[in-house]
Scaffold this motif. Structure first.
Motif, PDB file in Angstrom:
ATOM      1  N   ILE A 195      41.376  16.904  68.081  1.00 61.32           N
ATOM      2  CA  ILE A 195      40.470  16.732  66.942  1.00 61.32           C
ATOM      3  C   ILE A 195      39.121  17.388  67.241  1.00 61.32           C
ATOM      4  N   ARG A 210      33.593  24.254  62.732  1.00 55.52           N
ATOM      5  CA  ARG A 210      32.142  24.442  62.743  1.00 55.52           C
ATOM      6  C   ARG A 210      31.812  25.923  62.936  1.00 55.52           C
ATOM      7  N   GLN A 212      22.757  21.305  67.778  1.00 56.49           N
ATOM      8  CA  GLN A 212      24.033  21.394  68.480  1.00 56.49           C
ATOM      9  C   GLN A 212      24.029  22.555  69.476  1.00 56.49           C
ATOM     10  N   VAL A 240      21.958  21.472  72.484  1.00 57.45           N
ATOM     11  CA  VAL A 240      22.729  20.458  73.204  1.00 57.45           C
ATOM     12  C   VAL A 240      23.863  21.119  73.989  1.00 57.45           C
ATOM     13  N   GLU A 265      24.187  20.733  77.892  1.00 54.44           N
ATOM     14  CA  GLU A 265      25.376  20.055  78.424  1.00 54.44           C
ATOM     15  C   GLU A 265      26.215  21.001  79.280  1.00 54.44           C
ATOM     16  N   ILE A 303      24.549  20.966  82.597  1.00 52.08           N
ATOM     17  CA  ILE A 303      24.759  19.689  83.280  1.00 52.08           C
ATOM     18  C   ILE A 303      26.205  19.576  83.780  1.00 52.08           C
ATOM     19  N   ARG A 304      27.154  20.006  82.948  1.00 48.35           N
ATOM     20  CA  ARG A 304      28.562  19.807  83.311  1.00 48.35           C
ATOM     21  C   ARG A 304      29.054  20.794  84.358  1.00 48.35           C
ATOM     22  N   GLY A 312      36.749  20.156  78.928  1.00 44.78           N
ATOM     23  CA  GLY A 312      36.081  20.894  77.852  1.00 44.78           C
ATOM     24  C   GLY A 312      37.093  21.717  77.080  1.00 44.78           C
ATOM     25  N   HIS A 313      36.629  22.351  75.994  1.00 44.59           N
ATOM     26  CA  HIS A 313      37.577  23.086  75.169  1.00 44.59           C
ATOM     27  C   HIS A 313      37.274  24.571  75.108  1.00 44.59           C
ATOM     28  N   GLY A 314      36.332  25.041  75.913  1.00 48.74           N
ATOM     29  CA  GLY A 314      36.075  26.472  75.945  1.00 48.74           C
ATOM     30  C   GLY A 314      35.473  27.016  74.669  1.00 48.74           C
TER      31      GLY A 314
END
Lengths: 462, 235
Positions: free
Chosen positions: A294, A302, A361, A364, A368, A371-372, A425-427
Motif C-alpha cells: 500500500i 504521488r 514530504q 522529510v 529520513e 537518518i536511515r 524501504g521501497h526505493g
C-alpha cells in the motif's frame, strides 16, 4: 532552465530590427535621390549660365581686339555689370586683378558657393551673392581668366532642396522608427501572449488557450496549430489522470479487502499472550507486507500526480526557512535516538512558491534518507540559503555516501543502491524528491560530501 | 466489546459505501465496537436516510453511484444537518482532501485503512469530550497546560517543553480519554499527510513521556497496542 529569464525586449525583437532596417534602407534611397537632384541642379545651373559666360568671353575678346588692354576692359566690364565676376591671374595662377578670387583648380567650369570660395587674394563672394558659376580659360598669352555669373537663384534652390531633404529625412526616420517600435510592440505583445499561456501550461494548468487576433496572419496560423496541439495534450493528460485515479480506486479497494481479511483472520486466530491477545506471527507479517504494498502504491501515485502537475493548483507562498527549521526540530529527536546528530543551518527569509504538502514530504524524505542510511554517530546537516535567484536546500551527511557513478541512477524508481538494505524501504524516496523538485521547476543533484552524501536542491526563490 | 442494546445514543452511525464487501466489513467492525450501523449503497439513499433519521456520525465514501459523496455532503450541509462526517476515499490527492473538508466533511480517511483508525476518528469527532477546544487551561489529573502562557506543570513541578512537544501534549490533552492513532497525530501535530518512514511519533512521545510521566507513580500517556496513544488519568 532559467524560467525567469527576461521575457522579451522590444529592441531585441526580430520585427523591430527588420523595421529599422527597412527605415534605414528607405532613408538611404532618399539620400541617393536627393544627391541626384542636387547634382542635376548644379548641372542645370551651369547649362543655364554657359551661354552667358561664353558670350562674355567672346565680348571681351572682341573688345580687346578694338582696344588693346585686357585689364581696362575687365575694369570696364566690372563697372558695367553687378552680377558678372572676373578674375585675371598670371600663368602660375597668381591673382592680378578682378572682383572675385580665382577659383582653384585651373581651367574648366567652376561653381563657387559660400563654402567653396576660398581665394587667397581678391574678394571672396561679394555680399548678397550666394553662388557664382563660371569658367576659367587660359588665354593665348598663358594668363588665366575667370568669368562667372551670379547664380544665387540656383544656390537658394539648392539650399532649399537640402533643407527639404533634411526635413524629409528627419520625418522619414522618425516615422520609420516609431512605426518600427509600434510593430515590434505589437509582435512582442502577441509573442508574450503565447509565452504567458505556455508558462501557464508548464505550470500545470492545461486548460489555457492562446487568443487569436482573427486577422489570419502567420501568427494566427501558428496559434491555431498550437491550440490544437494543446487540446490534444490536455486530452492525453486528462486520460492519464483518469487512469491514475481509476487505478487508485480499482486496486485500492481489493487491497483494502485483503488487509481487512488478514486483520479479521489475525483476530480470530489470536491466542492470549502476556501482553494481551497475540495473533500468529505469519499473519502479522502478512499485514505488514500488505501495508508495504500500500505504501509503495501511495508513493507511486504521488509521483504520478506530481509528474502530471496536479499539485500546481495548490501552489502558495511558502516560508521554506520556517518549514525546514521546524522539520529539523522535529527530526532532531529521531536522529538522537539513533545516536546521530542533525544540525540545522538555515538562513531566515527564504521564500518560494510551492505546494506545502509536497515540499514537506520532499524535505522529510531527504532527512529520513540520511537518518536511515547513516550509521550511529554520524553528523548530518540540513541547510537552507539563498543563492542568487534560487533557494538552495542541502542535506549533507558524513555517512557511507553513494559512488559517483550511481548518482544519476539514484533518482530512478525502485532503485536501491545498497544491496545490504534490500527489503528496507521501497526505493521511491529520491524518485519522489525529484518529482517534487521538477514540479517546482527546480533542480536536484547528488554530490560527494567528502566523505558522505550531499543532496543539493535548487528551487526558484520568490 | 459487544453491542447488546441498540440504539445507544452517541453511537448511531450511517454508512454510505457502494462496495458491498467493504461495507459489510466496516459495518461488522463498527457493530463489534458497539455502534449501530445503518448501511446504504448509494448517494441518494444516503441523502434520504441522513435527512430523515437521527445519526451521531456519518461515514461517507467519496465515489458513490447516483449521487457522489461530495455532492451528498454539500447537500446535507445545505439542509442544515450538522452531524459530524467522515469521508472515506481511495483518492489521496491533497486538493481532493481539501475539497472534501471544504464541502463540509470533518475528517478524511484514505483507503485502505485499519478499522482501529476509523474507530479512533469516529470517537474523536463523534462525541465531543467535556473539554472546550478554546479553553485556555487544559487539565488531565494533576497535569495542567496553560495555553496562553505556553506553560505546563504537573503537581507543583514545572515542565519545560519544546514547541513541537507542546503541540503534541496539547493535542493529547484536548482529546483526553480518547485513543489517537499515529496518523491522527501526524496530521494534527506535524501536518504530515503521508507516512514517514522513521519513528518520528515514537521519538517525540518517548521524550514527552520522560518529561510528563517520569518520576510520577501514575503515568498519563498510555500506549494502545497496535493503534496509538491515549492520555488519561485512569488506567
Amino acid at each position: 532552465m532559467d524560467a525567469r529569464r527576461q521575457r522579451g525586449n522590444v529592441f531585441r525583437m526580430a520585427s523591430f530590427r527588420l523595421a529599422v532596417l527597412g527605415t534605414l534602407l528607405s532613408t538611404l534611397s532618399a539620400i541617393i535621390v536627393f544627391a541626384l537632384i542636387y547634382i542635376a541642379t548644379g548641372r542645370a545651373a551651369r547649362e543655364e549660365f554657359a551661354p552667358i559666360v561664353t558670350g562674355d568671353f567672346a565680348d571681351l575678346q572682341s573688345d580687346i581686339a578694338l582696344d588693346g588692354t585686357l585689364r581696362a576692359q575687365i575694369a570696364m566690364a566690372i563697372r558695367a555689370s553687378s552680377h558678372s565676376f572676373y578674375a585675371l591671374a598670371d600663368a602660375q595662377g597668381r591673382w592680378i586683378m578682378g572682383n572675385i578670387a580665382l577659383p582653384p583648380g585651373g581651367p574648366g567650369w567652376h561653381m563657387l558657393t559660400a563654402g567653396t570660395a576660398t581665394g587667397t587674394e581678391g574678394s571672396a563672394l561679394p555680399p548678397g551673392v550666394a553662388a557664382v558659376v563660371g569658367q576659367t580659360r587660359r588665354l593665348t598669352d598663358g594668363r588665366l581668366l575667370f568669368i562667372g555669373e551670379d547664380a544665387s537663384v540656383f544656390a537658394r534652390l539648392n539650399r532649399f532642396i537640402a533643407y527639404l531633404f533634411a526635413a524629409v529625412f528627419g520625418v522619414m526616420l522618425t516615422i520609420g522608427l516609431l512605426a518600427s517600435l509600434i510593430i515590434a510592440n505589437y509582435s512582442l505583445r502577441r509573442v508574450r501572449a503565447i509565452s504567458s499561456v505556455s508558462h501557464q501550461i508548464v505550470a500545470g494548468d492545461l486548460s489555457h488557450r492562446i487568443k487569436l487576433y482573427g486577422i489570419d496572419d502567420e501568427l494566427d496560423v501558428l496559434i491555431t496549430d498550437l491550440n490544437r496541439m494543446l487540446a490534444t495534450i490536455e486530452r492525453l493528460v486528462e486520460n492519464a489522470r483518469q487512469v491514475t485515479s481509476d487505478i487508485a480506486h480499482d486496486l485500492r479497494t481489493p487491497l483494502t479487502r485483503l488487509r481487512d481479511h488478514l486483520v479479521l483472520a489475525a483476530r480470530r486466530t489470536a491466542e492470549p499472550g502476556p501482553a494481551g491477545p497475540a495473533p500468529a506471527g505469519g499473519l502479522v507479517r502478512a499485514i505488514e507486507q500488505t501495508d508495504q504494498i500500500i505504501a509503495i502504491f501511495a508513493a507511486l501515485l504521488r509521483i504520478a500526480e506530481l509528474d502530471a502537475g496536479a499539485s500546481k493548483a495548490s501552489f502558495a507562498p511558502l516560508d521554506l526557512s520556517a518549514l525546514c527549521g521546524s522539520l529539523a526540530e522535529s527530526y532532531q529527536p529521531v536522529a538522537e535516538d539513533r545516536g546521530q546528530r542533525l544540525a540545522a543551518e538555515i538562513e531566515p527569509g527564504c521564500h518560494i512558491r510551492g505546494d506545502a504538502d509536497a515540499i514537506t514530504q520532499m524535505v522529510v524524505n531527504l532527512v529520513e534518507n540520511a537518518i536511515r542510511h547513516c550509521p550511529p554517530g554520524t553528523e548530518m546537516a540540513l541547510r537552507v540559503r539563498h543563492v542568487g535567484e534560487w533557494v538552495a536546500i542541502e542535506m549533507a551527511d558524513r555517512g557511507p555516501g553513494i559512488p559517483e557513478a550511481l548518482h544519476e541512477r539514484a533518482f530512478d524508481r525502485f532503485v536501491r543502491l545498497d544491496p545490504a538494505r534490500r527489503g528496507e524501504g521501497h526505493g521511491l524516496g529520491l524518485a519522489l524528491v525529484r518529482a517534487v523538485v521538477l514540479a517546482h521547476e527546480g533542480s536536484v543533484a547528488l554530490a560527494d560530501n567528502g566523505p558522505g552524501l550531499l543532496v543539493r536542491i535548487f528551487l526558484p526563490a520568490s | 466489546m459487544s453491542a447488546p442494546a441498540p440504539p445507544a445514543v452517541g453511537k448511531r452511525t450511517l454508512l454510505v459505501e457502494d462496495d458491498a464487501e467493504t461495507c459489510r466489513f466496516i459495518a461488522g467492525e463498527l457493530e463489534a465496537a458497539g455502534y449501530t450501523v445503518t448501511a446504504v449503497a448509494h448517494g441518494r439513499a444516503g441523502l434520504l436516510q441522513a435527512g430523515t433519521a437521527e445519526f451521531d456520525v456519518l461515514v461517507i465514501d467519496r465515489m458513490l453511484p447516483r449521487l457522489d459523496g461530495l455532492s451528498l455532503v454539500t447537500a446535507l450541509r445545505c439542509m442544515g444537518i450538522t452531524v459530524p462526517i467522515i469521508f472515506l476515499t481511495a483518492l489521496s490527492r491533497v486538493d481532493e482532501r481539501v475539497e472534501g473538508l471544504r464541502a463540509g466533511g470533518d475528517d478524511y480517511l484514505i483507503k485502505p485503512f485499519a478499522v482501529a483508525e476509523l474507530l479512533a476518528r469516529i470517537e474523536a469527532i463523534g462525541r465531543r469530550g467535556p473539554l472546550n477546544p478554546q479553553a485556555a487551561l487544559l487539565r488531565v489529573g494533576d497535569l495542567a497546560l496553560d495555553r496562553l502562557r505556553w506553560r505546563a506543570t504537573r503537581g507543583d513541578r514545572r515542565i519545560d517543553l519544546q514547541p513541537r512537544e507542546f503541540r503534541l501534549l496539547e493535542y493529547l490533552m484536548l482529546h483526553a480519554g480518547k485513543t489517537l492513532t499515529r496518523t491522527m497525530l501526524l496530521e494534527a501535530v506535524w501536518d504530515f499527510h503521508f507516512d514517514p518512514r522513521t519513528s518520528l511519533v515514537e521519538s517525540h512521545i518517548s521524550r514527552l513521556r520522560a518529561k510528563v510521566d517520569r518520576g510520577f507513580d501514575r503515568p498519563l500517556i498510555h500506549t494502545v497496542w497496535g493503534v496509538g496513544y491515549r492520555m488519561s488519568d485512569g488506567r
